[in-house]
Design a protein around this motif. Structure first.
Motif, PDB file in Angstrom:
ATOM      1  N   UNK A 470       0.892  -1.199  -0.106  1.00 46.45           N
ATOM      2  CA  UNK A 470       0.046  -0.195   0.061  1.00 46.45           C
ATOM      3  C   UNK A 470       0.833   1.105   0.048  1.00 46.45           C
ATOM      4  N   UNK A 471       1.711   1.471   0.857  1.00 52.62           N
ATOM      5  CA  UNK A 471       2.853   2.507   0.937  1.00 52.62           C
ATOM      6  C   UNK A 471       3.477   2.357  -0.535  1.00 52.62           C
ATOM      7  N   UNK A 472       3.967   1.417  -0.929  1.00 55.60           N
ATOM      8  CA  UNK A 472       4.784   1.227  -2.115  1.00 55.60           C
ATOM      9  C   UNK A 472       3.750   1.934  -3.549  1.00 55.60           C
ATOM     10  N   UNK A 473       2.670   1.509  -3.519  1.00 55.56           N
ATOM     11  CA  UNK A 473       1.506   2.213  -4.287  1.00 55.56           C
ATOM     12  C   UNK A 473       1.546   3.647  -4.088  1.00 55.56           C
ATOM     13  N   UNK A 474       1.579   4.085  -2.926  1.00 54.81           N
ATOM     14  CA  UNK A 474       1.533   5.641  -2.794  1.00 54.81           C
ATOM     15  C   UNK A 474       2.806   6.244  -3.563  1.00 54.81           C
ATOM     16  N   UNK A 475       3.885   5.655  -3.270  1.00 53.25           N
ATOM     17  CA  UNK A 475       5.073   6.308  -3.931  1.00 53.25           C
ATOM     18  C   UNK A 475       5.308   6.178  -5.427  1.00 53.25           C
ATOM     19  N   UNK A 476       4.563   5.106  -5.885  1.00 50.35           N
ATOM     20  CA  UNK A 476       4.266   5.367  -7.480  1.00 50.35           C
ATOM     21  C   UNK A 476       3.258   6.192  -7.822  1.00 50.35           C
ATOM     22  N   UNK A 545       1.748   2.631   8.162  1.00 46.48           N
ATOM     23  CA  UNK A 545       1.015   3.556   7.151  1.00 46.48           C
ATOM     24  C   UNK A 545       1.650   4.920   7.050  1.00 46.48           C
ATOM     25  N   UNK A 546       3.093   4.879   6.330  1.00 44.14           N
ATOM     26  CA  UNK A 546       3.875   5.943   6.394  1.00 44.14           C
ATOM     27  C   UNK A 546       3.183   7.311   5.778  1.00 44.14           C
ATOM     28  N   UNK A 547       2.435   7.190   4.803  1.00 38.62           N
ATOM     29  CA  UNK A 547       1.844   7.958   3.704  1.00 38.62           C
ATOM     30  C   UNK A 547       0.698   8.622   4.285  1.00 38.62           C
ATOM     31  N   UNK A 548      -0.204   7.999   5.449  1.00 44.99           N
ATOM     32  CA  UNK A 548      -1.387   8.243   5.691  1.00 44.99           C
ATOM     33  C   UNK A 548      -1.633   7.907   7.313  1.00 44.99           C
TER      34      UNK A 548
END
Length: 758
Positions: A470-476, A545-548
């Protein structure tokens, strides 16, 4: 004379630090033995003294362990059996590209136990640019100094008719040829731990500055009548008479391309330099590299710890590339087995290093990360995938698709001059496919369909995979936006970045494994290590959940409940369930013994968690806990880490935290604030700008931020931007012994969360 030299060698770092009126040499604050007092069931770092240049292709280390043992140097050992060329990123990954050299006197026994010598740390000097040790059984003082791809050895022998050097090419298939007329030895080793690697050879060439009067090759420990030998395990011995305190010098070079390339490396990097000149050049490189960060106003112990951590951060990934006779960049490809043009690096696991090591490079050493990004382009072109653990090539060790974070963060923080579009294509490919040896995404067919990797489909560590994907998707998604990719293409990654919500269990307030049919993993034990998680339990991974983080705050019922959950990590006892592993793995033991409840700083999943108080209006708790961890869990001693150091990541946590901020979410333009450790820290940026961080009344008691200003203006935010830092400036702190509970508490003070994006 020799004894006097040893005494002076032992005193030299103290003399260097203590000269009145002189500024200490930064490199001499470093203790390369930090973290070496480790073993299989308890890691205090699992490091070895790496005698090398920053990001050098080759490292050297004294070898106390047996051939093939990942614990190649341990502080509690008493004997050294060789000086080993190593590329080992961790004992769990073990090594590749390795051979050993050992001076011997008297009765000749070439086996590792037979040639080994007792030594003492009292007669050992370890610096990044220089190593020496007295080998008592042979009455030899051994010294090493490195370049990027070569090294010089200086062996001081006694008066002896039987002085030797043993060259051990190790036991996976090796070759040595002794050429006495040229005082030269050539050969190769093929030993590696992770693979398969195509056509892998570590070629070496050795020159000795004394005529060789005796020479033999050995198949294992059996002498042969030839000076050239191919066998499973080849060793060679050269011998000569020596006078009292006679210094014999070896020039050693290696290459993954050819013996001829090893010769080119030697000529380019050493020329006719003496041992002393090579040592001084290596020291100068270290000081220049370390000088990007200058600290003042801390204790000697804090300064030593800071630079010892920085030393560890400047090794991995190490260069796999070389410069040919025409000064063109080339590399051995672990994917094709051929010599290819361009950059390549090896020896890092993105599961560890995406968190802080790579963000640190993007801030402080962006030019080396540009080379690393170019290397990733070649990884993809030659192998078809981006590596997740490279040692070298692809290794199926840890989980996640965190190459996405490494690529996105580099570009979003100013990376230019490389083929970012190919890397973006590589990220999309990896996000939608499962590849070989841990590349791509295991369980991707479930993740993309259900929004999580199920617990009951025989894919281990499924919840951890889901959270990381999920975090990797955010970075993409972030990278796609920056590259102006169409919304129709990137919105799917934004949507998938919310998949973490699928594993949040409201009844426990924690992340939990979920079955294919949507039911929860039962029974659920939040203290169970492994199983649905990776080297941790739900109390560690629930913060991933680094991004959220705002989304996580909402799931937990609001800021008050979120803060209470964070506090619980330290209040709970360090209980655990090790049934998944069948033993108490070292990461569990390291959590248990430090008296910090469920907080497990010795492993990566929870290391960002201390900074999350900033998202819920109590930043002073971050300030307290970060200082507490720095004081308790780090020291520049052999037991100076609280778990595996892991390729610079655990060190990067300390160095960032000492600066006063941390990259909770790589691939956004923010660092989350803690509080600085030193009274003054100067960051000398690669672009020529400076960031000066002043905290003149900082102390053990004054660990809280009372007020803060940036470039002369009051500053209450709980984060600072990469863009602002990259422009240079002055940050002033007024520190206090009591927390300022009115600062950083407004809704607009919180760091980035995707849920807050407008």
């Amino acid at each position: 004379m020799k004894k006097l030299f040893i005494v002076l060698a032992l005193l030299s770092p103290l003399l260097t630090l203590a000269q009145p009126g002189s500024k200490p040499s930064l490199v001499d604050y470093i203790n390369p033995l930090m973290g070496t007092d480790s073993k299989y069931d308890l890691s205090n770092g699992n490091t070895y003294p790496a005698i090398a240049l920053p990001w050098g292709m080759n490292f050297w280390t004294p070898q106390t362990g047996k051939m093939g043992d990942g614990w190649q140097y341990t502080y509690d050992a008493h004997k050294i059996n060789g000086f080993k060329q190593t590329h080992q990123p961790s004992p769990w990954m073990n090594d590749y590209g390795q051979f050993a050299i050992m001076p011997v006197t008297g009765h000749l026994n070439v086996s590792q136990n037979g040639r080994a010598s007792w030594f003492s740390h009292k007669a050992e000097t370890a610096k990044p640019y220089y190593y020496s040790v007295y080998l008592a059984d042979h009455d030899v003082l051994a010294e090493i100094t490195p370049t990027e791809r070569t090294a010089q050895f200086q062996f001081t022998y006694p008066k002896n008719d039987s002085s030797y050097v043993v060259i051990d090419a190790f036991d996976r298939g090796s070759y040595i040829k002794v050429i006495p007329g040229e005082n030269k030895i050539i050969g190769y080793s093929t030993k590696y731990a992770r693979g398969p690697l195509k056509n892998f050879k570590n070629y070496f060439v050795i020159y000795v500055d004394k005529p060789i009067t005796t020479a033999h090759t050995y198949s294992d420990s059996t002498v042969t009548d030839s000076l050239e030998l191919h066998a499973k395990h080849v060793m060679a011995v050269i011998g000569f008479k020596t006078s009292h305190d006679e210094k014999v010098h070896l020039r050693v070079s290696s290459s993954f391309v050819s013996i001829e390339q090893a010769e080119i490396n030697l000529k380019r990097e050493q020329g006719n330099d003496s041992f002393a000149v090579t040592e001084q050049k290596a020291k100068d490189v270290w000081n220049k590299t370390l000088n990007r960060l200058s600290v003042e106003g801390g204790t000697v112990d804090q300064t030593r710890t800071f630079y010892s951590c920085l030393y560890r951060m400047l090794f991995f990934p190490n260069k796999l590339y070389e410069l040919d006779a025409n000064n063109q960049v080339i590399h051995y490809s672990p994917y094709t087995g051929k010599t290819m043009p361009g950059y390549m690096f090896a020896g890092t696991g993105f599961w560890d290093t995406f968190r802080a090591l790579y963000p640190f490079l993007n801030l402080v050493y962006p030019s080396i990360n540009k080379e690393m990004q170019q290397g990733l382009v070649n990884d993809y072109k030659e192998g078809g995938w981006l590596p997740e653990w490279s040692s070298p090539g692809y290794s199926n060790v840890m989980i996640g698709n965190n190459s996405a974070s490494v690529v996105a963060d580099a570009y979003l923080k100013g990376g230019i001059g490389y083929d970012i579009n190919t890397l973006y294509d590589a990220l999309v490919h990896g996000a939608n496919n499962a590849g070989p040896a841990g590349t791509g995404r295991t369980g991707v067919e479930y993740y993309n369909k259900l929004g999580y990797v199920p617990y009951d489909v025989k894919i281990n560590e499924n919840a951890a995979r889901t959270l990381e994907y999920a975090y990797d998707d955010f970075t993409i998604y972030q990278l796609g936006k920056a590259l102006n990719k169409p919304a129709s293409e990137i919105e799917i990654f934004k949507k998938r970045s919310m998949n973490y919500k699928n594993l949040f269990d409201p009844s426990t307030g924690l992340m939990r494994g979920k079955n294919k049919d949507g039911s929860w993993e039962t029974p659920f034990n939040p203290f169970k290590w492994g199983d649905a998680f990776t080297e941790g339990n739900s109390w560690h991974y629930s913060w991933g959940v680094f991004h959220d983080i705002q989304g996580l705050v909402n799931l937990m019922g609001g800021k008050k409940q979120f803060i209470a959950k964070l506090d619980s990590v330290f209040i709970l006892p360090p209980i655990f369930d090790d049934s998944y592993y069948g033993e108490v793995i070292h990461e569990i033991r390291e959590m248990q013994i430090v008296n910090m409840g469920q907080y497990a700083h010795g492993n990566q999943p929870i290391q960002h968690m201390l900074y999350l108080y900033n998202y819920a209006g109590e930043p002073w708790k971050t300030q307290y806990h970060v200082r507490d961890v720095m004081n308790k869990l780090y020291k520049a001693t052999p037991d100076g880490y609280c778990g595996d150091e892991d390729n610079g990541q655990t060190s990067a946590w300390y160095v960032f935290s000492a600066m006063g901020f941390y990259p909770v979410c790589p691939a956004v333009d923010q660092y989350v604030l803690g509080a600085p450790l030193f009274k003054k820290l100067t960051l000398n940026l690669e672009n020529g700008k400076k960031v000066v961080i002043n905290a003149p009344n900082n102390s053990d008691d004054n660990l809280y931020i009372n007020t803060m200003n940036v470039n002369g203006k009051p500053y209450d935010l709980n984060w600072i931007s990469h863009t602002l830092l990259n422009q240079g400036g002055v940050i002033n702190y007024n520190m206090s012994a009591k927390p300022n509970k009115l600062r950083g508490i407004k809704a607009g003070d919180v760091p980035y969360s995707l849920s807050n994006e407008k």
